[in-house]
Design a protein around this motif. Structure first.
Motif, PDB file in Angstrom:
ATOM      1  N   LYS A  99       0.841  -1.212   0.000  1.00 59.82           N
ATOM      2  CA  LYS A  99       0.000   0.000   0.000  1.00 59.82           C
ATOM      3  C   LYS A  99       0.873   1.259   0.000  1.00 59.82           C
ATOM      4  O   LYS A  99       0.698   2.155   0.831  1.00 59.82           O
ATOM      5  N   LEU A 100       1.830   1.280  -0.884  1.00 57.72           N
ATOM      6  CA  LEU A 100       2.698   2.457  -0.941  1.00 57.72           C
ATOM      7  C   LEU A 100       1.929   3.638  -1.510  1.00 57.72           C
ATOM      8  O   LEU A 100       1.155   3.478  -2.453  1.00 57.72           O
ATOM      9  N   PRO A 101       2.131   4.800  -0.954  1.00 55.25           N
ATOM     10  CA  PRO A 101       1.475   5.985  -1.508  1.00 55.25           C
ATOM     11  C   PRO A 101       2.168   6.384  -2.820  1.00 55.25           C
ATOM     12  O   PRO A 101       3.319   5.991  -3.052  1.00 55.25           O
ATOM     13  N   LYS A 104       5.829   7.240  -3.209  1.00 51.18           N
ATOM     14  CA  LYS A 104       6.861   6.245  -2.923  1.00 51.18           C
ATOM     15  C   LYS A 104       6.916   5.154  -3.977  1.00 51.18           C
ATOM     16  O   LYS A 104       7.591   4.142  -3.797  1.00 51.18           O
TER      17      LYS A 104
END
Lengths: 135, 196, 610
Positions: A99-101, A104
């Motif tokens: 769940k990287l934003p 990132k």
């Protein structure tokens, strides 16, 4: 929170940190960097030359938490995969898992690049020999 | 509106600092919220936005290196700060070198730094600093001139060279920062200068 | 539109100023007695609330309910101030969030205390102009973070003032200097006040005051000099008299005030003496400037690191600074001037009164906002990096420190779970790598996101730091273009509802008219004088001839009778009379105390010598 527990866990307790000696039979090494931020990542796979299955994987990343978590996750996934399966790991899979934003995402790209580089290195060094041995 | 357009300037890397400052002051006088106190709320909000844009543009363009980075973003059609689509192939030797320095640094740190180790690290840092300055000089000197004055057809090559010089500088700076921190000379290291 | 005044809300003293239309020059507004400085002291007495000089006189008498140096608490939490609480005689409740001070059976917040000071200045200005004053520019230390700025704005609102601009103190000072054509080129403003320290590097050119970098420490100032001296005196008293005064709030206040006064005298003289009659003994001590300097040396040194960092951030070596300007009362300390001169390699100057220059600059900024000055423009910076807490508790920078304001940053966010409709953001301010080492500003909840698979929503959040250095946050869902609603929970701030309630309460206070307040002041002053006289009579009745004693008793009774009546003038007159008639007694007591102290010291010296 903005980050999943999984990513925080991979950050705090990164798996498979370390390295193999480069010349060990079956070891492929990928060394990549992110020019945006200067992170460097080394990812290694150790392949069973007979079966073509990745037995083990190690990494060492000098960089931010997302880069560390991405490479940690990548090494977890690599273990037990064939080379062809490994080649199918995409950065988007890492993004979704951790769940990287959006800011990132390039960290996951770095991990994908590292996998590709390690596979290429393996093929260059050992695949020919493996083929020789098989014939 | 891109940052060059904010100042009504062409996309050039060689900019006259005084001229840029004059334009910045002029635009600030036009847009700064101080001069829009009596305006209706929407106009005040617009002044705030406009003034923030002028400040961001000035901050970027006044710094010759940030200017190159920004130009690359524009030429590649991405928003500032986003990752590059076209990655410069990092020179493998440089990557390996940076990785080794990092690994050695980590080892040195875990063993506690004695005077000799500190001296080695400091010398290493001085060397890397010089190389980083070298990359900067290349960017602001020959590469900037090549972009501004060279033939149109060379531009893709110039951009690629800029990308490579910037990448080299980024790797070097990261390692230099880590060395400085290990040497305890960067306690209040700015978040802004940290990675990402 | 009503007039805008400029206010310097200081740790020790506060002032109000305006720009005179005719001369175009800023002027400070004195009170009825001609005093310009309003002590930033508020006393919560059973009779009512006192502010300024009358409150300052309650410091020793009512240490537990007289609040001073409250600026050190603005926008802070209990944990932030825990360390220094032992220096304050009033108590702070160990609670989450904003600091709450317990005074006279109730709790007040720092903005409420500051609001009392602001209201007094507002009334002073209203008296001067004969019209209502509703808008003000208020100064804060440049290194104040978002919470501290917001707390200052809240204080204004509670006082019935619309704070139209928060200005940094050193920058305000530069405006005053600039208006007088006393500063140009690249200037460094070294501002050491009662509780805070700032350094700002500016370029002054073509009427534009461009701040290049700022740094500082919001917990370093003259108060700390006083504390160092108090600690030293406490040790000395322990050694010489075997008494530990640290647990006695009244004695501690006397000691603090005496230390402050001695420090001030040592700026002009090489030596000074203080004599303090306590209940069981009289303490007398001579202090040399060198002794004070040894005590404050580390504190003065602590101001130099921020100076170097500001220079580094401005990208300028110290030698390129054209002028160094000193602001703030603590820059009168010779050692401070010396160290500043050594650092910058040139003599600092302070042609404009360092106590007044910030208020004068605030007035100039007020005049710019009112449209009365058009050739000057102030471009300030945000002192601290603004960041978001990200992975592993790391602070990821959105806006670096020393960015010219207004400024903004945009960031994209998404969801991590299918159907998630809320996203939390934690905004921090500071230069440290880990979010927990930075200052937590607020948690934002982005609400009303349409339920979608994880990672699908794209929420664009805009962070804007306005010209006050205060953060505004807006959010928008990019697919729908719908503004997302944001719920803000400030970590160390007042909720809007709290401020509204405090505004209500302060109106009640405001309605008590001037006469009522004068009566309260008179009664408190009477109480103070009566307490002193009674104590003096107990200590030295034998020093007074019979006739004089009778006269004193008569004056005391006369005042006591009048004290609860409603006639302010009569109370004041009788207080003055009692004061006058006891003057010879006070002199004799002081002489006797001095003689006793000197005598005991001589004995001690004889005993110590081999």
């Amino acid at each position: 929170m903005a980050y999943s527990d999984k990513v925080v866990d991979h950050y705090n307790n990164p798996r498979n940190v370390g390295s193999f000696t480069r010349d060990t039979p079956g070891v492929g090494t990928g060394l990549v960097g992110a020019p945006e931020c200067g992170d460097v990542m080394k990812l290694q796979i150790k392949v069973d030359v007979d079966t073509g299955v990745i037995e083990d994987a190690r990494f060492k990343t000098f960089g931010c938490g997302s880069a560390i978590a991405s490479s940690s996750l990548a090494t977890e996934w690599l273990k037990g995969k064939t080379l062809d399966e490994a080649a199918k790991i995409k950065n988007t899979d890492i993004v979704n898992e951790l769940k990287l934003p959006p800011v990132k995402i390039h960290c996951s790209v770095l991990a994908e690049d590292a996998i590709k580089a390690a596979l290429a290195d393996y093929r260059e060094k050992w695949a020919a020999k493996a083929a020789d041995a098989a014939s | 509106m891109n940052y060059f357009e904010v100042f009504a300037l062409p996309r050039r890397l060689g900019l006259d600092a005084d001229d840029l400052q004059r334009r910045f002051y002029e635009l600030s006088r036009r847009h700064h919220p101080d001069f829009h106190q009596a305006a209706p709320p929407e106009a005040q909000a617009r002044a705030l936005e406009a003034s923030a844009l002028v400040n961001a543009a000035y901050r970027t363009l006044r710094d010759p290196i940030a200017r190159v980075e920004y130009l690359l973003c524009l030429e590649e059609g991405r928003a500032a700060g986003d990752g590059a689509d076209v990655k410069p192939a990092a020179p493998p030797a440089l990557l390996a070198e940076m990785f080794e320095i990092q690994a050695a640094l980590e080892e040195a740190r875990s063993g506690g730094l004695d005077a000799a180790a500190r001296a080695t690290l400091a010398a290493q840092r001085a060397r890397l600093l010089e190389r980083s300055r070298d990359a900067e000089r290349r960017l602001t000197g020959p590469l900037a001139r090549a972009w501004d004055e060279g033939p149109e057809a060379d531009r893709p090559c110039v951009l690629a060279a800029c990308r490579e010089a910037l990448a080299t500088r980024a790797y070097l700076r990261t390692v230099i920062q880590d060395l400085s921190r290990a040497l305890g000379e960067d306690e209040e290291s700015s978040v802004s200068n940290r990675r990402h | 539109m009503s007039r805008i005044v400029g206010i310097d809300l200081g740790t020790t003293n506060s002032l109000v100023a305006y720009v005179d239309e005719q001369s175009g020059l800023p002027r400070v507004i004195p009170d009825r007695d001609g005093r310009v400085l309003l002590p930033s002291v508020v006393s919560f007495t059973p009779e009512g609330v006192l502010v300024g000089e009358p409150a300052k006189r309650q410091l020793v008498r009512r240490p537990g309910s007289t609040v001073y140096s409250v600026k050190r608490f603005m926008g802070r939490g209990f944990e932030d101030v825990r360390e220094e609480l032992r220096y304050f005689p009033f108590s702070v409740a160990p609670a989450e969030g904003i600091v709450r001070i317990a005074v006279g059976g109730r709790e007040v917040t720092p903005p409420e205390v500051s609001a009392v000071v602001l209201r007094a200045l507002k009334e002073r200005a209203e008296g001067h102009f004969g019209e209502a004053i509703e808008r003000a520019v208020v100064t804060v230390p440049a290194y104040f973070n978002d919470s501290q700025r917001q707390a200052t704005k809240d204080a204004g609102r509670i006082a019935g003032l619309d704070v139209v601009r928060i200005v940094n103190e050193p920058t305000a000072a530069s405006l005053a200097y600039g208006l007088h054509q006393l500063a140009r080129g690249v200037i460094a403003i070294y501002d050491l006040g009662g509780g805070t320290f700032d350094i700002s590097i500016l370029r002054v050119k073509d009427g534009v005051f461009e701040v290049l970098a700022t740094n500082g420490n919001t917990h370093l100032g003259g108060d700390d000099f006083d504390r160092a001296l108090v600690e030293w005196l406490l040790d000395d008293i322990r050694a010489r008299h075997g008494a530990d005064l640290s647990g006695d709030p009244e004695a501690m206040q006397e000691l603090r005030l005496a230390a402050e006064a001695a420090k001030i005298r040592l700026s002009a003289g090489e030596r000074t003496a203080l004599t303090l009659p306590f209940a069981d003994f009289t303490y007398h001590r001579e202090i040399l400037r060198g002794e004070l300097e040894e005590l404050i040396e580390p504190l003065v040194q602590a101001t130099l690191a921020p100076c170097r960092m500001a220079l580094a951030d401005a990208g300028l070596p110290a030698s390129t600074i054209d002028e160094v300007v000193l602001v703030g009362g603590s820059t009168r300390v010779p050692m401070v001037r010396r160290r500043v001169q050594e650092l910058f390699g040139k003599a600092p100057h302070s042609q404009l009164n360092p106590d007044e220059v910030v208020a004068l600059g605030a007035a100039v900024q007020a005049q710019i906002l009112a449209g009365g000055i058009t050739h000057m423009l102030l471009l300030d910076v945000t002192p601290l990096s603004l960041g978001l807490e990200t992975l592993g508790g790391v602070a990821s920078a959105l806006i670096p420190r020393n960015t010219t304001i207004p400024t903004g940053a945009r960031e994209l966010f998404t969801t991590s779970v299918d159907g998630q409709t809320v996203v939390d953001l934690h905004v921090v301010q500071g230069e440290r790598e880990l979010a927990r080492d930075c200052r937590s500003l607020a948690r934002f909840e982005l609400r009303g996101i349409d339920p979608m698979p994880a990672g699908m929503p794209k929420i664009e959040v805009t962070f804007l730091i306005d010209a006050n250095g205060i953060l505004q946050v807006h959010a928008k869902e990019l697919r729908t273009g719908k503004a997302a609603s944001i719920e803000v929970t400030p970590t160390y701030g007042l909720a809007d509802a709290d401020v509204a309630r405090m505004v209500e309460e302060s109106y009640a206070y405001a309605e008590a008219d001037v006469h009522a307040r004068l009566l309260i002041e008179a009664r408190n002053e009477a109480d103070t004088v009566m307490t002193h006289v009674e104590r003096a009579l107990r200590q030295g009745a034998d020093l007074v001839p019979a006739g004089e004693l009778a006269a004193i008793r008569a004056a005391l009774d006369a005042l006591r009778q009048e004290r609860d009546g409603g006639n302010t003038e009569l109370i004041v007159a009788r207080t003055v009379a009692l004061n006058q008639i006891t003057e010879p007694l006070a002199t004799r007591l002081m002489d006797a105390a001095l003689r006793a102290a000197l005598a005991s010291r001589r004995v001690a010296e004889i005993m110590e010598s081999p």
